[in-house]
Design an enzyme around this catalytic site. Structure first.
Site, PDB file in Angstrom:
ATOM      1  CG  ASP A 159      -9.564  -0.081 -12.731  1.00  0.00           C
ATOM      2  OD1 ASP A 159      -9.502   0.634 -11.737  1.00  0.00           O
ATOM      3  OD2 ASP A 159     -10.621  -0.594 -13.122  1.00  0.00           O
ATOM      4  CD  GLU A 329     -15.560  -1.758  -9.509  1.00  0.00           C
ATOM      5  OE1 GLU A 329     -16.292  -0.888  -9.967  1.00  0.00           O
ATOM      6  OE2 GLU A 329     -14.527  -1.498  -8.862  1.00  0.00           O
TER       7      GLU A 329
HETATM    8  C1  FRU Z   1     -12.655  -0.253 -11.016  1.00  0.00           C
HETATM    9  C2  FRU Z   1     -13.563   0.416 -12.023  1.00  0.00           C
HETATM   10  C3  FRU Z   1     -13.952  -0.550 -13.107  1.00  0.00           C
HETATM   11  C4  FRU Z   1     -14.273   0.362 -14.252  1.00  0.00           C
HETATM   12  C5  FRU Z   1     -13.246   1.446 -14.076  1.00  0.00           C
HETATM   13  C6  FRU Z   1     -13.712   2.792 -14.532  1.00  0.00           C
HETATM   14  O1  FRU Z   1     -11.814   0.597 -10.343  1.00  0.00           O
HETATM   15  O2  FRU Z   1     -14.699   0.921 -11.362  1.00  0.00           O
HETATM   16  O3  FRU Z   1     -14.996  -1.428 -12.766  1.00  0.00           O
HETATM   17  O4  FRU Z   1     -14.152  -0.282 -15.495  1.00  0.00           O
HETATM   18  O5  FRU Z   1     -12.942   1.487 -12.706  1.00  0.00           O
HETATM   19  O6  FRU Z   1     -12.666   3.695 -14.522  1.00  0.00           O
END
Ligand code: FRU
Length: 618
Positions: A159, A329
């Site tokens: 992300d 998310e």
């Molecule tokens: C989304 C996620 C988020 C988390 C991050 C961990 O892709 O699962 O929810 O903060 O990746 O790397």
């Protein structure tokens, strides 16, 4: 990609000496380490040499070794690295410079599987671990590494995080593993750009600490200093992921280069899994607002705060609404004008994984109103809250927007991959790029509903080079007309196509190469959809989820289609009718696509214009 990069400073430096890389023999003294095996799965590596980096050999197929970095006897960091057992796939650098002049020992627990100490001693990593003044970052992924998309120099990225704009600079943080090209050791990597195309790599911004690793989050420019760190401090809020997830604050007084972690963290806890805080200043209510993903409960939670530290829960949205698959998310919430009207609406971005329309990850969004405490989603003609998708490809996830972007822009970027296969894609030095930066807007569709659009950020126009191909108006038929794509630069290009098509005439654009790899993009006027087929696009069998046809509504009712397509070595981004529909898809052709063929199943289609630009990027 420059050859040798001092990753701490982001500056290009000449390699001081190639001696380390070329030295055929390894002895403890030469490598600057002393190694003591303590048992089948425990080894101490003492740093005895002088140098900025400890080079660690990685073998991707292995499990992680747990490494406690002891500095003067105390655990300073714990990292997880797939240390090489039978062969080294690549090396990663551990930064020793903060620990200069101190005793550094790595207490390493390797995964089980060796039957004796003698066997454990055979692991190739022990000969490869070494102290060095430089780390060779030169690009080893010339085939697939994008030329004009953001990628980490090496290591895993997911992300985009904490993006903010200040003093002419676009700051981009990202979920980063500095010690391997698979997900682990979540840290905030950092890059900065003044044009959204060329990115300078900065030092790691926020590293894991006692509360856990550093998951996704957001940053704001605290203009009035409401958090107590001075006017214009950059405040980051992120998820600390240890045994449980909680929200932590960090502040920066140097425009986001270094962060101080608040000693009294966490600032926000819940009794269940919640993550990826996204905060913004609400001008109307004079408060900070925060959206937090209540991941497993499939809802977004809303909080308010006067100072970014004390957060009060106000409401939740989403239970039973939209797509309820997977986890929710990476939220975002912002207001935008609706094109062609004086209306404004709020958009709640809600990334979900899995449960996307084509499998795996995808960006769901809701349009509605936000009063500073409650989000109320618009309903459709049947009184239901509709499920909407921001991108109809498979490879745009965790998209969030920049805070404080200039001129009221809502500039956003996504991670150009999908959890279904992100760890399997055929690159190794780095894994994953970000999408092109996009400007998000709102428009009213033919059904009267309000939808979100995405167009490439205007800065991308600067990339346009030679007009490599320019067709006039012409009819098209089954056989199709074939155009050559620019050969230079591994075929990176921008394609602009306008065509009209009535009832029976589907129009197909085919990108192809001599090896028989092809991608087809087909407009079907019967159901007003665009289909993107990458089943024969090149390397596809590294994961079952990769070969796919993705289909998008085209949000028009006149058969007029205008496409802007960006090709960048291992990605194709198709923006249709001024961004009303978007498809972001990865491809891994065995060689660059060299031709574009436009064909039609009937005689009722015509090509109005086709332009192909080569792009000035490398
Ligand atoms: C989304 C996620 C988020 C988390 C991050 C961990 O892709 O699962 O929810 O903060 O990746 O790397």
């Amino acid at each position: 990609m420059e050859n040798i990069i001092d990753i701490k400073n982001g500056f290009k430096v000449m390699m001081a000496s190639a001696a380390f890389a070329l030295c055929p023999l390894f002895s403890l003294a030469e490598n600057g380490v002393e190694i003591n095996h303590l048992g089948v799965s425990n080894t101490l590596v003492r740093v005895t040499g002088d140098g900025d980096y400890l080079i660690l050999p990685v073998q991707e197929a292995n499990d992680d070794a747990r490494i406690n970095v002891l500095v003067d006897g105390k655990i300073a960091e714990t990292i997880y690295v797939r240390l090489a057992k039978s062969k080294t796939d690549y090396t990663v650098p551990f930064d020793l410079s903060p620990y200069k002049g101190k005793n550094v020992i790595l207490d390493i627990v390797t995964p089980q599987g060796r039957s004796s100490v003698r066997e454990a001693k055979e692991d190739v990593c022990w000969k490869g671990i070494s102290v060095s003044d430089s780390f060779d970052n030169s690009d080893k992924e010339t085939k697939y590494r994008p030329a004009y998309h953001h990628t980490p120099l090496y290591g895993w990225m997911n992300d985009p995080n904490g993006m903010f704009y200040k003093d002419g600079k676009w700051h981009l943080y990202y979920q980063y593993n500095p010690y391997g090209s698979k997900w682990q050791n979540m840290t905030w990597g950092h890059s900065v750009s003044s044009d959204l195309v060329n990115w300078e790599h900065m030092p790691l911004a926020i590293k894991p600490n006692g509360l856990g690793s550093v998951f996704s989050g957001s940053c704001v420019v605290d203009r009035e200093g409401s958090a107590g760190f001075g006017k214009d401090a950059i405040i980051a809020l992120y998820t600390s992921a240890g045994t449980s997830q909680m929200q932590s604050l960090a502040s920066s007084r140097d425009n986001g280069t270094t962060f101080d972690i608040l000693h009294s963290n966490p600032v926000l806890t819940l009794e269940s899994e919640a993550r990826d805080p996204n905060m913004f200043w609400n001008e109307k209510t004079g408060e900070w607002n925060l959206v937090l993903a209540h991941a497993l409960d499939h809802e977004m939670l809303f909080f308010t705060s006067p100072d970014l530290k004390k957060w009060t829960l106000q409401s939740g949205f989403g239970k039973g609404e939209g797509c309820q698959d997977g986890v929710w998310e990476c939220p975002d919430l912002f207001e935008l004008p609706v094109a062609g009207s004086n209306d404004k609406k709020w958009v709640l971005i809600c990334n979900i994984n899995p449960g996307g329309p084509f499998g795996g990850s995808a960006i769901q969004y809701f349009v509605g109103d936000w009063d500073g405490k409650t989000f109320t989603a618009d309903t459709d003609a049947s009184g239901k809250i509709p499920t909407k998708w921001l991108d109809y490809g498979k490879d745009n996830y965790a998209l969030v927007s920049w805070s404080d972007a200039p001129e009221g822009r809502r500039t956003a970027i996504g991670w150009m991959s999908n959890w279904q296969y992100a760890a399997e894609v055929p690159t190794m030095q780095y894994r994953s790029a970000n999408t092109l930066p996009r400007e998000i807007g709102l428009f009213r569709g033919p059904d009267g509903e309000i939808y979100a659009s995405s167009v490439p950020s205007p800065e991308l126009l600067e990339l346009r080079g030679k007009l490599a191909c320019n067709s006039g108006k012409t009819g098209i038929n089954k056989k199709g007309k074939t155009f050559q794509l620019p050969a230079a630069n591994n075929g990176i290009c921008e394609i602009l196509v306008d065509f009209e098509s009535q009832k029976a005439s589907a129009v197909t654009l085919t990108l192809a190469n001599k090896q028989g790899d092809k991608v087809t993009m087909t407009y079907n006027p019967a159901d007003r959809t665009m289909a993107f087929d990458r089943r024969e696009s090149g390397q596809v069998d590294f994961s079952e989820g990769f070969p796919a046809v993705t289909v998008s509504p085209t949000f028009e009712n006149d058969g007029k289609i205008s496409l802007r397509i960006y090709v960048d070595r291992s990605s194709i981004e198709l923006f249709g009718n001024d961004g009303k529909f978007v498809m972001t898809n990865l491809v891994f052709p065995n060689e660059p696509y060299t031709t574009l063929t436009v064909s039609s199943t009937g005689s009722n289609a015509k090509l109005d214009s086709l332009k192909v630009y080569s792009l000035n990027a490398n």
